[in-house]
Structures are given as structure tokens and as C-alpha cells.
Design a protein around this motif. Sequence first.
Motif, PDB file in Angstrom:
ATOM      1  N   ARG A  22       0.823  -1.212   0.000  1.00 49.12           N
ATOM      2  CA  ARG A  22       0.000   0.000   0.000  1.00 49.12           C
ATOM      3  C   ARG A  22       0.856   1.260   0.000  1.00 49.12           C
ATOM      4  NH1 ARG A  22      -4.713  -1.647   4.451  1.00 49.12           N
ATOM      5  NH2 ARG A  22      -5.830  -3.129   3.096  1.00 49.12           N
ATOM      6  N   LEU A  23       2.074   1.144   0.475  1.00 51.86           N
ATOM      7  CA  LEU A  23       2.991   2.288   0.455  1.00 51.86           C
ATOM      8  C   LEU A  23       3.727   2.404  -0.868  1.00 51.86           C
ATOM      9  CD1 LEU A  23       4.432   1.984   4.091  1.00 51.86           C
ATOM     10  CD2 LEU A  23       2.896   3.770   3.216  1.00 51.86           C
ATOM     11  N   GLY A  24       3.369   1.558  -1.825  1.00 52.08           N
ATOM     12  CA  GLY A  24       3.951   1.643  -3.149  1.00 52.08           C
ATOM     13  C   GLY A  24       5.243   0.892  -3.326  1.00 52.08           C
ATOM     14  N   ARG A  25       5.589   0.072  -2.349  1.00 54.21           N
ATOM     15  CA  ARG A  25       6.832  -0.686  -2.441  1.00 54.21           C
ATOM     16  C   ARG A  25       6.631  -1.982  -3.230  1.00 54.21           C
ATOM     17  NH1 ARG A  25      10.536   3.123  -1.548  1.00 54.21           N
ATOM     18  NH2 ARG A  25      10.006   4.320   0.333  1.00 54.21           N
ATOM     19  N   LYS A  26       7.656  -2.393  -3.943  1.00 50.33           N
ATOM     20  CA  LYS A  26       7.643  -3.695  -4.602  1.00 50.33           C
ATOM     21  C   LYS A  26       7.975  -4.737  -3.545  1.00 50.33           C
ATOM     22  CE  LYS A  26       9.527  -6.334  -8.477  1.00 50.33           C
ATOM     23  NZ  LYS A  26      10.546  -6.398  -9.560  1.00 50.33           N
ATOM     24  N   VAL A  27       6.992  -5.551  -3.205  1.00 53.62           N
ATOM     25  CA  VAL A  27       7.133  -6.430  -2.051  1.00 53.62           C
ATOM     26  C   VAL A  27       6.861  -7.867  -2.461  1.00 53.62           C
ATOM     27  CG1 VAL A  27       4.730  -6.001  -1.364  1.00 53.62           C
ATOM     28  CG2 VAL A  27       6.344  -6.879   0.326  1.00 53.62           C
ATOM     29  N   LEU A 488      13.913   3.044   3.615  1.00 50.97           N
ATOM     30  CA  LEU A 488      14.248   3.136   2.194  1.00 50.97           C
ATOM     31  C   LEU A 488      14.124   4.571   1.696  1.00 50.97           C
ATOM     32  CD1 LEU A 488      12.484  -0.075   0.834  1.00 50.97           C
ATOM     33  CD2 LEU A 488      14.882   0.225   1.462  1.00 50.97           C
ATOM     34  N   GLU A 489      13.083   5.241   2.143  1.00 52.31           N
ATOM     35  CA  GLU A 489      12.859   6.625   1.714  1.00 52.31           C
ATOM     36  C   GLU A 489      13.969   7.549   2.184  1.00 52.31           C
ATOM     37  OE1 GLU A 489       9.693  10.178   2.799  1.00 52.31           O
ATOM     38  OE2 GLU A 489       8.950   8.102   2.684  1.00 52.31           O
ATOM     39  N   GLN A 495      18.479   0.958  12.440  1.00 51.24           N
ATOM     40  CA  GLN A 495      18.845   1.500  13.750  1.00 51.24           C
ATOM     41  C   GLN A 495      18.862   3.025  13.771  1.00 51.24           C
ATOM     42  OE1 GLN A 495      20.713  -0.782  12.087  1.00 51.24           O
ATOM     43  NE2 GLN A 495      20.388  -2.659  13.264  1.00 51.24           N
ATOM     44  N   ASP A 496      18.878   3.653  12.603  1.00 52.62           N
ATOM     45  CA  ASP A 496      18.994   5.111  12.535  1.00 52.62           C
ATOM     46  C   ASP A 496      17.694   5.807  12.160  1.00 52.62           C
ATOM     47  OD1 ASP A 496      21.704   5.057  13.194  1.00 52.62           O
ATOM     48  OD2 ASP A 496      22.296   4.719  11.102  1.00 52.62           O
ATOM     49  N   LEU A 497      16.627   5.080  12.069  1.00 50.91           N
ATOM     50  CA  LEU A 497      15.354   5.688  11.716  1.00 50.91           C
ATOM     51  C   LEU A 497      14.884   6.588  12.854  1.00 50.91           C
ATOM     52  CD1 LEU A 497      12.887   5.889   9.845  1.00 50.91           C
ATOM     53  CD2 LEU A 497      11.955   3.857  10.988  1.00 50.91           C
ATOM     54  N   PRO A 498      14.656   7.879  12.612  1.00 46.17           N
ATOM     55  CA  PRO A 498      14.199   8.771  13.683  1.00 46.17           C
ATOM     56  C   PRO A 498      12.813   8.351  14.167  1.00 46.17           C
ATOM     57  CG  PRO A 498      15.025  10.026  11.794  1.00 46.17           C
ATOM     58  CD  PRO A 498      14.891   8.612  11.344  1.00 46.17           C
TER      59      PRO A 498
END
Length: 519
Positions: A22-27, A488-489, A495-498
Motif C-alpha cells: 500500500r505504500l507503493g513498495r515492490k514487495v 528506504l525513503e 537502527q537510525d530511523l528517527p
Amino acid sequence: MYNIIVYGATSGGVAAAVQAARLGRKVLLIANTSHIGGMTSSGLGATDINNRKGIGGIAREFYRNIYRHYADASNWTRQSPEAYDELLGTRFWLGRDEELKIRWMFEPKVASETYENMLLEAGVEVVRNERLALEDAVVKKDGRIISIKMESGKVYEAELFIDTGYEGDLMALAGITYVTGREANSKYGELTNGVFDNGPLEGGGVSAYQVNNDPASGLLPYVLPECPGEKGESDHRVQAYCYRFTLSSDPDNQLPIEKPADYNPLIHELLARRFEANPKLTLDDILTLTPIPNRKTDTNHVDFVGASYSYADGDYETRERTEAEHRAFTLGTLWFLANDERVPQQVREDMNKWGLAADEFTDNGGFPVQIYVREGRRMVSDYVMTELSVKQRSAPESVGLGTYYFDSHYVSHYAKDGQVHLEGTFWEDDELLYPVSYQSIRPKREECSNLLLPVTLSSSHAAYGSIRMEPVYMVLGQSAAIAASLCLELGVAVQDLPYGVLREKLLEAGQILDAEPLL
């Protein structure tokens, strides 16, 4: 090349894959069998849901889809909704919430259809009957997973991976630190971890020997010669597994209970002796027959105590053998209850009113595919969810709420003074609603920077006894997918995602992150 690969088509895996798409990612969602939905669509239709207002996002959407299904009168094919309500009574709050328009008591085939529709509508690519190779399965470079290889030889590449299997195979093969079994109470300052003596079976009087009260005959199968340890000590053992199978009381929708070809009466001797020690036992004392719609049950507590220890860390052959043993034990227990003369006549009569539901698991003889892995491997990350996290309702960087009681099934049967004793279960019915930390679903930085683990998360055995519920797996699976897409964005490691950025997106997606307003 995929943006995100979700390995493990459990309830958490479906939620993760749907959200990522749904977020537009190829999954890509990889299932190790043809079955989709894990335990939720494999017999666990009496959902362990406590504070249902704590369940948001795709999980709430799933239960709303179930509600809509049963709002259609044509789907009540074997009983009326009024008759079902009367049968269920007030248990599980009638199995529905009219304010939220959700229902959490359902047939396995309805859950399967609901999941399949959600995946189809989201455009998720699904690969079935593929398992990770057990050698050279994971290629890593600079702390990132580049690709994974299947037993078939197929190789799949992605930018980010989410392991949503109950076993944590991708986690283990990627070299992530994990634990199997029970920590000592002293490790995290807990009270309900480790060895936990529960006293004699049936209050006493149940011989532990193959021949009643004859030590020379040897111990009954799966009875340990002594208690595994002192209270609170660690060991490798896990709580009992089972199958959550579906019975029907409708003669037109029953498969007969037949004696399994591999029936072993010695395996059921312990149950026979329970009846001898307590002839007043009823069928409801042995099986938990929770009504689900259309004259069926979610059947629980055919627990094969002592037979699950080698499963989580075992190879596929070991797991298949364990699954076969549990299936034989389950079907053998049903036949024993329906036919053995040592079973009270009333219990036999009551058991013979039931049969496996003929319209469920039609490709597997009416028997569920997924064994109930109540706990397998558990990651050890920078933050470990513990008994204190749960009881104090305190964990940093919430990605969803845990909602259930402290609950571990029996771990061991052991012999003491010639009698069978029980060990390992705990149940605390305090109202629980608490945050689950983002830090507990991602590995340590030095171990992998592009993997998330919402099912085999970083948790002690004690805390996992509460966290390990299907609605929570869906919540955490969805949150993991949102986190993965944001990584990804932003081009950052997990570990670094705010957290502030993640929290905003979780709330936008309908996740419930804070317990206080709901208490």
C-alpha cells in the motif's frame, strides 16, 4: 530486485506485506507452505484479544472484515447468529464489538479468505512452498542482507527484509543473536521466568511409570526424571505446542474420529491415569471447546508437553517429525477420548458428538497445517522486552500495544516421589496494556542494518508469554513495514530511523501507540 521481502506468511507477515504494498513498495511475501495467515487461519479462531481498543491499523481492519462477513445472513449456513450468541454466552464479550464493528471469533476458512483478499487487493506478490536453504542461505555485505536462497535454489534480492516466521529462520541464518528457552529470573530481574514448579498432576496420585507404581518399568514418555532445576533457573525448554483444530457438531459436516495408524497407547496413558485419579473429569476439563460460528469449535489444550523442545532450533526434518508427532498425538487423543473404556462413559458420549469439520482444511484431511509455535527463537537486541516492561507499561519508542495476560502453558512433566508433577505454567489475569518498543523489533547495529523482526522480537520468555498473540503480531508486522519503507525513503539503517518520523507515520496508519488513554 524487490524493495522489501517478507519471509513468513503468518498473520504478521500478511500485515507487513499488505502495508508495504500500500505504500507503493515492490514487495514479495514468501510462504513456506501453501497456507497463508499462520495460526489465525489455522484454527485459532477464538482470538486472544483483551483490550480490543488497543488493536489498530490493519489488524483492526482484518477483524472488521470478519465482522462484515458475518453481518451477511447468508454466511450463517449451519446455525443462526442468535443461536451462536446463546451458545457462546458472555465468553469473549460475545466475540464482537458493535462500537468498533469488529469480530474476533471466526472460522479458519473465513480468515484464510479474508487474508487472501487483502493480499490480492494490495497487489502483493506471493511465493508459496518455498523455504530458506539451511546452508549459504543469506548473503550479507557490509552488515546488510543482499539476497536469500531457497531450498529450490531460487535466489531473491531486496533492499530490506522482514522476518515474520514463528521460528525466526532468516534471523538465525543472518547471524542475529537470539535465545531459545527460558532465561533465569536473575538475568532481567523477573519473577515468572525460568523453571516454575506447579505441583503434582491432578493433585497427586498419578504414577510416573509405564507400569503403575513400578519404577523398574521406566518412566512414561516425555516425563523427565526430575524437576528441570530450581525455581527461576534458566534452561533450553519451551512451553508446549499443539494444534488448534476445528471440530463440528453438525453430522452433515463431520469427518469421523478414526484411530490413527500410528496410534501409541502409551502416549495417552497419562490421560487415562488422570481419569483414574479423578473420575469426575468432564470433556470440558480436558479440551477447551470454544464455539465459533456454524456449529464449530476452536479446540485448544491438546498440549503435547515435552515434545516441542527441539523444534525451534531444529532442521526441517526435525520439525517435520515434531509436527507429525503432534498430529498423531492430537488425533490419538480424540480417538482415545471417544473410545477407550478407561474414559468415563459420559466423556466418551460427549466426544462422539463431535467430528473434524469437513469443510475446513479440505486439502489436509480436515486437519490444520500450522502447528502452534507458542514460542520459538527470540532475538536479543539492544532493548529486551521483559516482565518489568509489561507490568510497568513502560518501553521506549512504541510501535504498538501488547494486550494480553501473562500466559505460559506447561513446559515439563517430571517425576517426584514416583508421581507426575507439572512445571512451567504461569497465568496472571491482571489487565495489561503496554507499549512494545521499536528497539525490540530491530537487531543490534553490528549484526544487521536492513532486517526487522516483529514476531521473534527481542523479549524474555516471561514477557513473550503476553506479547505472543496473533493481533499483536499483525500490529507489529504493519509497523515493521512502515519502518522499512521509511528507511528506504530516508536511506538509513533500521537502527537510525528517527522515531519521531516513524511515530507520525504509524499514527497516520491507524496504529494505537499509547496505553494510558485506554486504561
